[in-house]
Design a protein around this motif. Structure first.
Motif, PDB file in Angstrom:
ATOM      1  N   THR A 166      45.701  40.683  27.564  1.00 47.38           N
ATOM      2  CA  THR A 166      46.624  39.912  26.733  1.00 47.38           C
ATOM      3  C   THR A 166      46.823  38.528  27.345  1.00 47.38           C
ATOM      4  O   THR A 166      46.347  38.240  28.448  1.00 47.38           O
ATOM      5  CB  THR A 166      47.989  40.619  26.623  1.00 47.38           C
ATOM      6  OG1 THR A 166      48.633  40.582  27.909  1.00 47.38           O
ATOM      7  CG2 THR A 166      47.817  42.065  26.194  1.00 47.38           C
ATOM      8  N   ALA A 167      47.545  37.692  26.647  1.00 45.59           N
ATOM      9  CA  ALA A 167      47.791  36.335  27.148  1.00 45.59           C
ATOM     10  C   ALA A 167      48.574  36.362  28.453  1.00 45.59           C
ATOM     11  O   ALA A 167      48.376  35.520  29.341  1.00 45.59           O
ATOM     12  CB  ALA A 167      48.548  35.522  26.094  1.00 45.59           C
ATOM     13  N   LEU A 168      49.458  37.350  28.617  1.00 45.92           N
ATOM     14  CA  LEU A 168      50.248  37.435  29.838  1.00 45.92           C
ATOM     15  C   LEU A 168      49.390  37.756  31.050  1.00 45.92           C
ATOM     16  O   LEU A 168      49.777  37.473  32.188  1.00 45.92           O
ATOM     17  CB  LEU A 168      51.345  38.489  29.685  1.00 45.92           C
ATOM     18  CG  LEU A 168      52.431  38.181  28.656  1.00 45.92           C
ATOM     19  CD1 LEU A 168      53.417  39.334  28.573  1.00 45.92           C
ATOM     20  CD2 LEU A 168      53.159  36.889  29.018  1.00 45.92           C
ATOM     21  N   ASP A 169      48.217  38.344  30.809  1.00 49.81           N
ATOM     22  CA  ASP A 169      47.348  38.679  31.932  1.00 49.81           C
ATOM     23  C   ASP A 169      46.809  37.434  32.627  1.00 49.81           C
ATOM     24  O   ASP A 169      46.398  37.501  33.788  1.00 49.81           O
ATOM     25  CB  ASP A 169      46.180  39.555  31.461  1.00 49.81           C
ATOM     26  CG  ASP A 169      46.638  40.979  31.187  1.00 49.81           C
ATOM     27  OD1 ASP A 169      47.381  41.516  32.028  1.00 49.81           O
ATOM     28  OD2 ASP A 169      46.270  41.533  30.141  1.00 49.81           O
ATOM     29  N   GLY A 217      48.617  34.816  33.434  1.00 47.67           N
ATOM     30  CA  GLY A 217      49.613  34.552  34.467  1.00 47.67           C
ATOM     31  C   GLY A 217      49.603  35.613  35.541  1.00 47.67           C
ATOM     32  O   GLY A 217      49.728  35.312  36.736  1.00 47.67           O
ATOM     33  N   ARG A 218      49.449  36.877  35.127  1.00 45.64           N
ATOM     34  CA  ARG A 218      49.427  37.956  36.123  1.00 45.64           C
ATOM     35  C   ARG A 218      48.237  37.820  37.060  1.00 45.64           C
ATOM     36  O   ARG A 218      48.314  38.160  38.244  1.00 45.64           O
ATOM     37  CB  ARG A 218      49.380  39.311  35.409  1.00 45.64           C
ATOM     38  CG  ARG A 218      50.613  39.629  34.581  1.00 45.64           C
ATOM     39  CD  ARG A 218      50.591  41.068  34.111  1.00 45.64           C
ATOM     40  NE  ARG A 218      51.675  41.356  33.180  1.00 45.64           N
ATOM     41  CZ  ARG A 218      51.524  41.443  31.863  1.00 45.64           C
ATOM     42  NH1 ARG A 218      50.323  41.282  31.331  1.00 45.64           N
ATOM     43  NH2 ARG A 218      52.551  41.701  31.075  1.00 45.64           N
ATOM     44  N   GLU A 219      47.106  37.330  36.525  1.00 44.81           N
ATOM     45  CA  GLU A 219      45.916  37.178  37.358  1.00 44.81           C
ATOM     46  C   GLU A 219      46.188  36.204  38.506  1.00 44.81           C
ATOM     47  O   GLU A 219      45.819  36.453  39.655  1.00 44.81           O
ATOM     48  CB  GLU A 219      44.752  36.668  36.496  1.00 44.81           C
ATOM     49  CG  GLU A 219      43.430  36.586  37.217  1.00 44.81           C
ATOM     50  CD  GLU A 219      42.771  37.937  37.417  1.00 44.81           C
ATOM     51  OE1 GLU A 219      41.686  37.955  38.021  1.00 44.81           O
ATOM     52  OE2 GLU A 219      43.333  38.972  36.995  1.00 44.81           O
TER      53      GLU A 219
END
Length: 756
Positions: free
Chosen positions: A380-383, A385-387
């Motif tokens: 997802t798009a949040l991944d 940032g998580r990456e």
């Protein structure tokens, strides 16, 4: 006669004889007279440089009551000189305990001498003379000692005088054994300053509000006599309050080591004034925000050190904060230390490396649990940032010298990324690279799959001639610009050797500490091998002599970020011996000058063939020498009127001048305007003018004027008019100098256009 005066006289004579006997006994016990002690102390001071032992003997002479007054006076003066020498071994002992800033220069001549010796540029006394016909550059050690033989100097800023708008403080200079420096100071001071009352018996002068005192060995300058008196007192009393004895500065002073240059800014004494200023602005939201984010009260020091020696060059800058500080910006920027696991995927032999820690690596990587379905994770798009902020532990980007034939227009570059969740990272990076490949003209996001030594690899064509390859091994994600780079990273991860096993980089990598969060490492010799494939033949030949000298040279830039200290360090090690190269360059330069003189003589005698032969000889020794090419071009184009041969030289000349914007323009103008060329080389002038304007982005009116004339002379009148108008516009903006000539040229072009 009354008997008592006689008895009294006898008693006095007896006491005197006893005292003389005791003094003689003391001399016999020590085995030395005061004069002998003075002589031995002088020998220890001047010949052995043992100032401590000399000072001890001088003190004994001073304390010997029976010693002659002249002897004691001599010993007293030399005792003061030895005390100054001992105190000056650490300039911090001479300076006040709480300065706002402190700067120290330590034995510059000695450091420079070691570096020059390592580079082979320091003359060896009694060494062999240079071979006949060979020039050699070697600096005499006496020159180094004469110019930079000072022991050192130090400066302490103690405050600020608001009435004079200038800092206050004290500076100490130790001229060392260079008597010339002290002699010049002693000569200039009485002429350029006012003589004032001596300080502790030493001559003192005042120069524009600054007091200067000349002691036995030191030159002390300060904004007040009291500062000078305090320095002199510290030379006599090692226990006097000083910067060296300051407990607040002890840890900071340890960092200077034996560096050539050290400085420190200590804001603590300014904090009361800063608190008053902040209290006055307490109602300001901006000031409140600054205090909340930066916690200025916690700034302990800003220091730096610079050193050079036969080991190389080191530059460090460090910011220190108090323990338990609340500087939010400092903490926000902090990252963990570089994980060696990230470097394990970087191949040995790499030319350059950038390593960056993103998130703390786990003590042991866990194997991700297999999902119930075999499908890839959902991204997802949040991944994104998580990456960055959770999954990636560290990134190492490396550049490798080519192996075999180049595979494409890009060098061997690879990124080794250690991650916590490799499955999630693999899918995310595949999709990002897939989007880039589709943007570059690929039909789908999938790329092409292949097997490389048992590892699944996907390749994405992102641009014409540029393909990015990606693979995942354990918790390492590999992204490379060439198959060769990817293969080398895979080998490094499997069985090595990696950059951690690289003997050529062991020194700089050994400087990485437990708080190093970023490192940039370069091996100039290997970087030259990478760059060589992108150079022209002339450029490659020009840099070729440097390659053998850089086999052991390395450069390292690091950032260390602990809970209380941020340090930036640059270290260059493996300084090469350049004496042979310098000698070769000087010899070639001398030969070139001689060849130029011979060519000039041959031209004067109109012996064109001899002149051309000499120029060819010079071009063989120095390919791409533009001056020699220019002379050869002129002989062929003008004297021998051989356009075909001149055109060959012109091509080499164009290559040699392709990045010299001024020479390109000047040569083009000469070809267009000088009668000797008879307009036979207008096409060459057009190429030169176009190149000069490309380099200057068509923003220089003089270059545009040359290009306009070249276009006109080659038949493009309309283009010439357009360019000349643009040149006139730029000339007006630049002040109008030369505008009349431009307008005349424009009128000529427009007149020719009307006549067509």
């Amino acid at each position: 006669m009354y008997p008592f005066p006689l008895l009294h006289s006898l008693i006095l004579r007896g006491l005197a004889a006893a005292l003389v006997a005791l003094a003689a006994a003391g001399t016999a016990a020590s085995g030395q007279t005061p004069a002998q002690r003075l002589h031995e102390a002088f020998y220890l001071e001047q010949t052995k440089g043992d100032f401590a032992a000399a000072a001890k003997l001088y003190a004994q002479v001073v304390e010997t009551g029976g010693a002659p007054a002249e002897l004691r006076s001599e010993a007293k003066g030399r005792l003061a000189a030895c005390q100054e020498e001992l105190a000056a071994t650490d300039f911090a002992r001479l300076l006040p305990p709480e300065p706002l800033a402190f700067v120290e220069l330590n034995r510059p001549g000695e450091r420079l001498g070691k570096l020059l010796e390592k580079m082979g540029l320091l003359a060896t006394p009694g060494g062999p003379p240079p071979a006949p016909g060979q020039n050699r550059f070697a600096i005499s050690p006496e020159v180094v000692n004469a110019l930079l033989g000072v022991r050192g100097c130090a400066l302490a800023i103690t405050g600020f005088d608001p009435t004079r708008q200038q800092p206050m403080g004290v500076a100490v200079l130790h001229p060392g054994d260079v008597e010339l420096i002290r002699g010049l100071i002693e000569t200039a001071l009485p002429v350029q300053s006012d003589v004032v009352d001596p300080i502790d018996g030493h001559p003192t002068y005042r120069v524009e509000g600054i007091y200067v005192t000349l002691t036995k060995r030191l030159v002390i300058a300060a904004t007040s006599p009291a500062e000078i008196e305090a320095v002199i007192e510290r030379t006599k009393d090692a226990g006097a309050p000083s910067l060296a004895a300051s407990p607040e500065m002890a840890d900071i002073l340890k960092q200077r080591g034996d560096a050539l240059l050290f400085f420190c800014v200590n804001p603590k004494p300014l904090m009361p004034l800063l608190n008053v200023a902040m209290a006055g602005a307490a109602q300001s939201r901006e000031m409140a925000l600054v205090r909340a984010l930066l916690d200025p009260q916690s700034v302990r020091s800003l220091s730096g050190r610079f050193d050079l020696s036969d080991q190389g060059v080191v530059l460090e800058l460090a910011l220190r904060l108090d323990k338990g500080h609340r500087n939010l910006v400092y903490n926000f920027l902090r990252r963990p230390a570089i994980d060696p696991a990230t470097l394990r995927g970087v191949p040995a032999g790499s030319a350059a490396l950038l390593a960056l820690a993103m998130n703390a690596a786990p003590a042991q990587y866990a194997t991700p649990a297999a999902s119930a379905d075999a499908g890839p994770p959902i991204v997802t798009a949040l991944d994104l940032g998580r990456e960055l902020f959770a999954n990636i532990n560290g990134i190492a980007i490396c550049v490798m010298p080519p192996v075999g034939e180049p595979q494409g227009p890009v060098p061997d570059v690879a990124a080794v990324i250690t991650v916590n969740d490799p499955a999630k990272s693999q899918v995310l990076w595949q999709q990002m690279l897939g989007i880039a490949s589709v943007a570059g003209g690929a039909p789908s996001l999938e790329g092409t799959a292949r097997d490389m030594g048992g590892v699944s690899v996907r390749s994405y064509r992102c641009h014409e001639g540029v393909t990015v390859h990606m693979a995942t091994v354990g918790h390492s994600l590999l992204v490379a610009t060439t198959e060769s780079a990817l293969e080398r990273c895979l080998k490094s991860l499997r069985d090595g050797p990696s950059v951690l096993d690289d003997a050529g980089l062991a020194g700089p990598l050994g400087r990485l500490g437990p708080n190093t969060t970023l490192a940039v490492l370069a091996h100039p010799g290997r970087c030259l091998a990478v760059a060589k494939r992108y150079m022209s033949g002339a450029d490659a030949a020009e840099v070729a002599p440097f390659a053998p000298l850089l086999t052991e040279t390395t450069a390292l830039l690091t950032v260390e970020h602990s809970s209380e200290m941020l340090r930036l360090a640059l270290a260059v090690a493996g300084v090469p011996d350049v004496s042979g190269l310098v000698s070769q360059m000087l010899t070639e330069q001398r030969r070139g000058e001689q060849t130029q003189q011979d060519v000039t003589r041959a031209v004067r005698e109109k012996d064109w063939d001899k002149a051309l032969a000499l120029l060819d000889q010079q071009l063989t020794a120095q390919p791409g020498d533009t001056k020699a090419l220019r002379r050869k071009f002129d002989i062929l184009a003008v004297r021998k009127d051989d356009p075909a041969a001149a055109a060959e030289v012109a091509e080499a000349l164009y290559v040699g001048l392709k990045d010299d914007v001024n020479e390109l323009n000047n040569f083009a103008w000469e070809l267009l305007t000088e009668k000797k060329y008879q307009h036979k080389y207008n096409d060459l002038a057009l190429r030169l003018a176009r190149r000069s304007n490309e380099l200057s982005q068509h923003a220089v009116w003089a270059f545009l004027d040359t290009l306009a004339l070249a276009e006109f002379e080659t038949g493009s009148t309309a283009r010439a008019i357009e360019l000349e108008k643009r040149a006139i516009e730029l000339c007006r903006k630049a002040g109008g100098s030369g505008l009349k000539d431009l307008e005349t040229a424009l009128a000529r072009f427009e007149g020719a256009a009307s006549a067509q």
